[in-house]
Scaffold this motif. Structure first.
Motif, PDB file in Angstrom:
ATOM      1  N   VAL A   1       0.838  -1.207   0.000  1.00  0.00           N
ATOM      2  CA  VAL A   1       0.000   0.000   0.000  1.00  0.00           C
ATOM      3  C   VAL A   1       0.870   1.252   0.000  1.00  0.00           C
ATOM      4  O   VAL A   1       0.646   2.175  -0.800  1.00  0.00           O
ATOM      5  CB  VAL A   1      -0.935  -0.002   1.224  1.00  0.00           C
ATOM      6  CG1 VAL A   1      -1.688   1.325   1.317  1.00  0.00           C
ATOM      7  CG2 VAL A   1      -1.926  -1.160   1.136  1.00  0.00           C
ATOM      8  N   PHE A   2       1.874   1.294   0.850  1.00  0.00           N
ATOM      9  CA  PHE A   2       2.688   2.503   1.026  1.00  0.00           C
ATOM     10  C   PHE A   2       3.487   2.822  -0.233  1.00  0.00           C
ATOM     11  O   PHE A   2       3.428   3.948  -0.753  1.00  0.00           O
ATOM     12  CB  PHE A   2       3.627   2.314   2.218  1.00  0.00           C
ATOM     13  CG  PHE A   2       4.534   3.486   2.464  1.00  0.00           C
ATOM     14  CD1 PHE A   2       4.038   4.669   2.988  1.00  0.00           C
ATOM     15  CD2 PHE A   2       5.887   3.409   2.168  1.00  0.00           C
ATOM     16  CE1 PHE A   2       4.875   5.753   3.213  1.00  0.00           C
ATOM     17  CE2 PHE A   2       6.726   4.480   2.392  1.00  0.00           C
ATOM     18  CZ  PHE A   2       6.222   5.663   2.916  1.00  0.00           C
ATOM     19  N   PHE A   3       4.246   1.856  -0.742  1.00  0.00           N
ATOM     20  CA  PHE A   3       5.112   2.110  -1.898  1.00  0.00           C
ATOM     21  C   PHE A   3       4.304   2.406  -3.162  1.00  0.00           C
ATOM     22  O   PHE A   3       4.647   3.309  -3.931  1.00  0.00           O
ATOM     23  CB  PHE A   3       6.059   0.932  -2.133  1.00  0.00           C
ATOM     24  CG  PHE A   3       7.131   0.801  -1.099  1.00  0.00           C
ATOM     25  CD1 PHE A   3       7.936   1.880  -0.771  1.00  0.00           C
ATOM     26  CD2 PHE A   3       7.341  -0.401  -0.450  1.00  0.00           C
ATOM     27  CE1 PHE A   3       8.928   1.773   0.194  1.00  0.00           C
ATOM     28  CE2 PHE A   3       8.334  -0.528   0.513  1.00  0.00           C
ATOM     29  CZ  PHE A   3       9.130   0.555   0.833  1.00  0.00           C
ATOM     30  N   ASN A   4       3.242   1.638  -3.382  1.00  0.00           N
ATOM     31  CA  ASN A   4       2.428   1.887  -4.577  1.00  0.00           C
ATOM     32  C   ASN A   4       1.698   3.214  -4.489  1.00  0.00           C
ATOM     33  O   ASN A   4       1.508   3.897  -5.498  1.00  0.00           O
ATOM     34  CB  ASN A   4       1.433   0.741  -4.775  1.00  0.00           C
ATOM     35  CG  ASN A   4       2.087  -0.510  -5.327  1.00  0.00           C
ATOM     36  OD1 ASN A   4       2.605  -0.531  -6.434  1.00  0.00           O
ATOM     37  ND2 ASN A   4       2.077  -1.572  -4.542  1.00  0.00           N
ATOM     38  N   LEU A   5       1.294   3.592  -3.279  1.00  0.00           N
ATOM     39  CA  LEU A   5       0.636   4.888  -3.100  1.00  0.00           C
ATOM     40  C   LEU A   5       1.610   6.026  -3.384  1.00  0.00           C
ATOM     41  O   LEU A   5       1.237   7.046  -3.985  1.00  0.00           O
ATOM     42  CB  LEU A   5       0.086   4.997  -1.678  1.00  0.00           C
ATOM     43  CG  LEU A   5      -1.011   6.047  -1.426  1.00  0.00           C
ATOM     44  CD1 LEU A   5      -2.193   5.821  -2.353  1.00  0.00           C
ATOM     45  CD2 LEU A   5      -1.450   6.021   0.024  1.00  0.00           C
ATOM     46  N   LEU A   6       2.866   5.866  -2.973  1.00  0.00           N
ATOM     47  CA  LEU A   6       3.882   6.873  -3.274  1.00  0.00           C
ATOM     48  C   LEU A   6       4.074   7.026  -4.783  1.00  0.00           C
ATOM     49  O   LEU A   6       4.197   8.143  -5.293  1.00  0.00           O
ATOM     50  CB  LEU A   6       5.214   6.505  -2.612  1.00  0.00           C
ATOM     51  CG  LEU A   6       5.352   6.762  -1.125  1.00  0.00           C
ATOM     52  CD1 LEU A   6       6.726   6.294  -0.633  1.00  0.00           C
ATOM     53  CD2 LEU A   6       5.157   8.234  -0.785  1.00  0.00           C
ATOM     54  N   VAL A   7       4.103   5.909  -5.484  1.00  0.00           N
ATOM     55  CA  VAL A   7       4.264   5.949  -6.938  1.00  0.00           C
ATOM     56  C   VAL A   7       3.073   6.650  -7.590  1.00  0.00           C
ATOM     57  O   VAL A   7       3.233   7.501  -8.479  1.00  0.00           O
ATOM     58  CB  VAL A   7       4.424   4.526  -7.503  1.00  0.00           C
ATOM     59  CG1 VAL A   7       4.441   4.560  -9.035  1.00  0.00           C
ATOM     60  CG2 VAL A   7       5.704   3.893  -6.991  1.00  0.00           C
ATOM     61  N   ILE A   8       1.868   6.311  -7.146  1.00  0.00           N
ATOM     62  CA  ILE A   8       0.655   6.904  -7.722  1.00  0.00           C
ATOM     63  C   ILE A   8       0.609   8.402  -7.484  1.00  0.00           C
ATOM     64  O   ILE A   8       0.317   9.190  -8.401  1.00  0.00           O
ATOM     65  CB  ILE A   8      -0.594   6.225  -7.130  1.00  0.00           C
ATOM     66  CG1 ILE A   8      -0.668   4.772  -7.600  1.00  0.00           C
ATOM     67  CG2 ILE A   8      -1.863   6.971  -7.526  1.00  0.00           C
ATOM     68  CD1 ILE A   8      -1.721   3.956  -6.897  1.00  0.00           C
ATOM     69  N   ILE A   9       0.899   8.850  -6.264  1.00  0.00           N
ATOM     70  CA  ILE A   9       0.881  10.282  -5.946  1.00  0.00           C
ATOM     71  C   ILE A   9       1.947  11.018  -6.751  1.00  0.00           C
ATOM     72  O   ILE A   9       1.697  12.102  -7.293  1.00  0.00           O
ATOM     73  CB  ILE A   9       1.090  10.503  -4.434  1.00  0.00           C
ATOM     74  CG1 ILE A   9      -0.096   9.936  -3.648  1.00  0.00           C
ATOM     75  CG2 ILE A   9       1.261  11.989  -4.128  1.00  0.00           C
ATOM     76  CD1 ILE A   9       0.094   9.979  -2.148  1.00  0.00           C
ATOM     77  N   SER A  10       3.135  10.428  -6.856  1.00  0.00           N
ATOM     78  CA  SER A  10       4.238  11.077  -7.568  1.00  0.00           C
ATOM     79  C   SER A  10       3.887  11.300  -9.035  1.00  0.00           C
ATOM     80  O   SER A  10       4.001  12.424  -9.551  1.00  0.00           O
ATOM     81  CB  SER A  10       5.508  10.225  -7.456  1.00  0.00           C
ATOM     82  OG  SER A  10       5.913  10.085  -6.118  1.00  0.00           O
ATOM     83  N   ILE A  11       3.472  10.252  -9.708  1.00  0.00           N
ATOM     84  CA  ILE A  11       3.201  10.361 -11.143  1.00  0.00           C
ATOM     85  C   ILE A  11       1.959  11.197 -11.407  1.00  0.00           C
ATOM     86  O   ILE A  11       1.902  11.958 -12.384  1.00  0.00           O
ATOM     87  CB  ILE A  11       3.062   8.963 -11.760  1.00  0.00           C
ATOM     88  CG1 ILE A  11       4.381   8.185 -11.604  1.00  0.00           C
ATOM     89  CG2 ILE A  11       2.680   9.052 -13.240  1.00  0.00           C
ATOM     90  CD1 ILE A  11       4.321   6.765 -12.113  1.00  0.00           C
ATOM     91  N   SER A  12       0.958  11.094 -10.560  1.00  0.00           N
ATOM     92  CA  SER A  12      -0.281  11.852 -10.768  1.00  0.00           C
ATOM     93  C   SER A  12      -0.088  13.341 -10.515  1.00  0.00           C
ATOM     94  O   SER A  12      -0.662  14.177 -11.217  1.00  0.00           O
ATOM     95  CB  SER A  12      -1.389  11.316  -9.848  1.00  0.00           C
ATOM     96  OG  SER A  12      -1.636   9.959 -10.088  1.00  0.00           O
ATOM     97  N   HIS A  13       0.738  13.684  -9.525  1.00  0.00           N
ATOM     98  CA  HIS A  13       0.858  15.085  -9.120  1.00  0.00           C
ATOM     99  C   HIS A  13       1.805  15.878 -10.012  1.00  0.00           C
ATOM    100  O   HIS A  13       1.465  16.978 -10.461  1.00  0.00           O
ATOM    101  CB  HIS A  13       1.331  15.160  -7.669  1.00  0.00           C
ATOM    102  CG  HIS A  13       1.487  16.561  -7.164  1.00  0.00           C
ATOM    103  ND1 HIS A  13       0.410  17.364  -6.820  1.00  0.00           N
ATOM    104  CD2 HIS A  13       2.593  17.334  -6.959  1.00  0.00           C
ATOM    105  CE1 HIS A  13       0.830  18.545  -6.416  1.00  0.00           C
ATOM    106  NE2 HIS A  13       2.157  18.550  -6.491  1.00  0.00           N
ATOM    107  N   PHE A  14       2.969  15.337 -10.295  1.00  0.00           N
ATOM    108  CA  PHE A  14       3.986  16.089 -11.028  1.00  0.00           C
ATOM    109  C   PHE A  14       3.775  15.941 -12.537  1.00  0.00           C
ATOM    110  O   PHE A  14       3.841  14.832 -13.076  1.00  0.00           O
ATOM    111  CB  PHE A  14       5.393  15.615 -10.640  1.00  0.00           C
ATOM    112  CG  PHE A  14       5.733  15.892  -9.201  1.00  0.00           C
ATOM    113  CD1 PHE A  14       6.082  17.160  -8.784  1.00  0.00           C
ATOM    114  CD2 PHE A  14       5.674  14.873  -8.257  1.00  0.00           C
ATOM    115  CE1 PHE A  14       6.387  17.424  -7.455  1.00  0.00           C
ATOM    116  CE2 PHE A  14       5.985  15.118  -6.928  1.00  0.00           C
ATOM    117  CZ  PHE A  14       6.340  16.396  -6.526  1.00  0.00           C
ATOM    118  N   LYS A  15       3.524  17.059 -13.205  1.00  0.00           N
ATOM    119  CA  LYS A  15       3.241  17.046 -14.637  1.00  0.00           C
ATOM    120  C   LYS A  15       4.430  16.559 -15.457  1.00  0.00           C
ATOM    121  O   LYS A  15       4.258  16.009 -16.546  1.00  0.00           O
ATOM    122  CB  LYS A  15       2.831  18.450 -15.093  1.00  0.00           C
ATOM    123  CG  LYS A  15       1.513  18.925 -14.479  1.00  0.00           C
ATOM    124  CD  LYS A  15       1.134  20.302 -14.980  1.00  0.00           C
ATOM    125  CE  LYS A  15      -0.202  20.754 -14.378  1.00  0.00           C
ATOM    126  NZ  LYS A  15      -0.605  22.091 -14.854  1.00  0.00           N
TER     127      LYS A  15
END
Length: 320
Positions: free
Chosen positions: A27-41
């Motif tokens: 949950v933690f690592f995949n959530l970090l990946v999702i937030i990173s790619i979704s947030h930074f254009k």
């Protein structure tokens, strides 16, 4: 009584702690990946969209599939009702299939990028990548729906209730053969073959660089990059095969398989563990990911202009 004692003993407690840790990591690592790619254009590239799809599928495994399986390890009785019992294998199968197809798409993306770098920008675009992901997830859902309709091994008629609320899924041998071909052999063939071709192309490129550049430091650097590429590709393929092969080979050795069998439990957890390892293989070692994690942990992504930051520049700073 013995089973109850076994499930409440020290060995089970350690197992519960370990599996809970695996679930939290997923949950933690995949959530970090999702937030990173979704947030930074800056990260909205075709390759990162594929990694985002992989992280979404693995996050579903960590949020929904793993906790339910941990609960069943503690008590084989089912407390979530008949509807969830029917939906659980569907969600589990779709998320695992989407994860596997995303890994295959990443292999195709890397193959085109390494073997045909001049054509990559024209052949692989954001729109085409999004379309591929939509088709991949749709195919996974359609495949599971067909499985349910024609074979009924995910429907209530095939669910055994030996105790109040027990949920047991029975997979027929005939359908398992079909599932092995479409859910394992085909994606496995694509992933292994493409990564083998990628490695051969990387070796050829390294030899070409050494032939042009004769300086000793350059040669050493080329050998180092070639070794790193070999280790990374080798680790991706080996971990993938170790996590997926045991389950499908064991399935072919029995006439039918139930979700309460020890074989099912052990080897499905190997597949679930793969969902915790995928972020480490596909994202966490990239500079942009380490830079984005710093912004997430320090809550700097809450700033209005944070989505337009240059993560590669930030990572190149001395304190990054």
């Amino acid at each position: 009584m013995d089973l109850l004692c076994a499930r409440s003993g020290p060995a089970y407690t350690l197992l519960f702690i370990f599996l809970s840790f695996v679930c939290l990591c997923a949950v933690f690592f995949n959530l970090l990946v999702i937030i990173s790619i979704s947030h930074f254009k800056q990260l909205h590239t075709p390759t990162n969209l594929l990694i985002l799809s992989l992280a979404l599928a693995d996050l579903l495994v960590g949020i929904f599939v793993m906790p339910v399986n941990i609960m069943q390890l503690g008590d084989s009785c089912w407390y979530l009702g008949k509807i969830v019992c029917c939906l659980f294998p569907v969600i589990s199968s779709v998320s695992l299939s989407a994860s596997l197809y995303s890994m295959a798409f990443i292999a195709v993306d890397r193959y085109i990028a390494i073997c045909y770098p001049l054509l990559y920008s024209t052949r692989v675009t954001v729109c085409r990548t999004k379309l591929s992901l939509i088709l991949g997830w749709s195919y996974a859902a359609f495949y599971i729906a067909i499985t349910c309709y024609f074979n009924d091994h995910l429907l209530p008629s095939q669910i055994s209730f030996k105790c109040y609320g027990e949920c047991v899924i029975i997979v027929k041998y005939s359908w398992m053969i079909v599932d092995v071909v479409f859910s394992f052999i085909c994606p496995c063939f694509i992933i292994v073959i493409l990564y083998s071709l990628i490695f051969k192309a990387a070796v050829r490129q390294a030899k070409a660089v050494r032939a042009v550049v004769n300086a000793a430091p350059k040669v050493k650097r080329s050998n180092s990059s070639e070794t790193k590429a070999a280790k990374k590709l080798g680790s991706i393929i080996c971990i993938y095969l170790v996590c997926w092969i045991p389950f499908y080979f064991s399935c072919l050795s029995v006439e039918s398989l139930t979700s309460l069998s020890m074989v099912w439990t052990v080897f499905t957890w190997l597949i679930y563990i793969n969902s915790s390892v995928n972020p480490l293989l596909y994202a966490i070692f990239y500079p942009w990911f380490r830079a984005s994690v710093k912004f997430i942990v320090t809550c700097k992504i809450l700033e209005s202009s944070s989505s337009r930051l240059n993560l590669y520049k930030e990572h190149s700073l001395p304190n990054a």
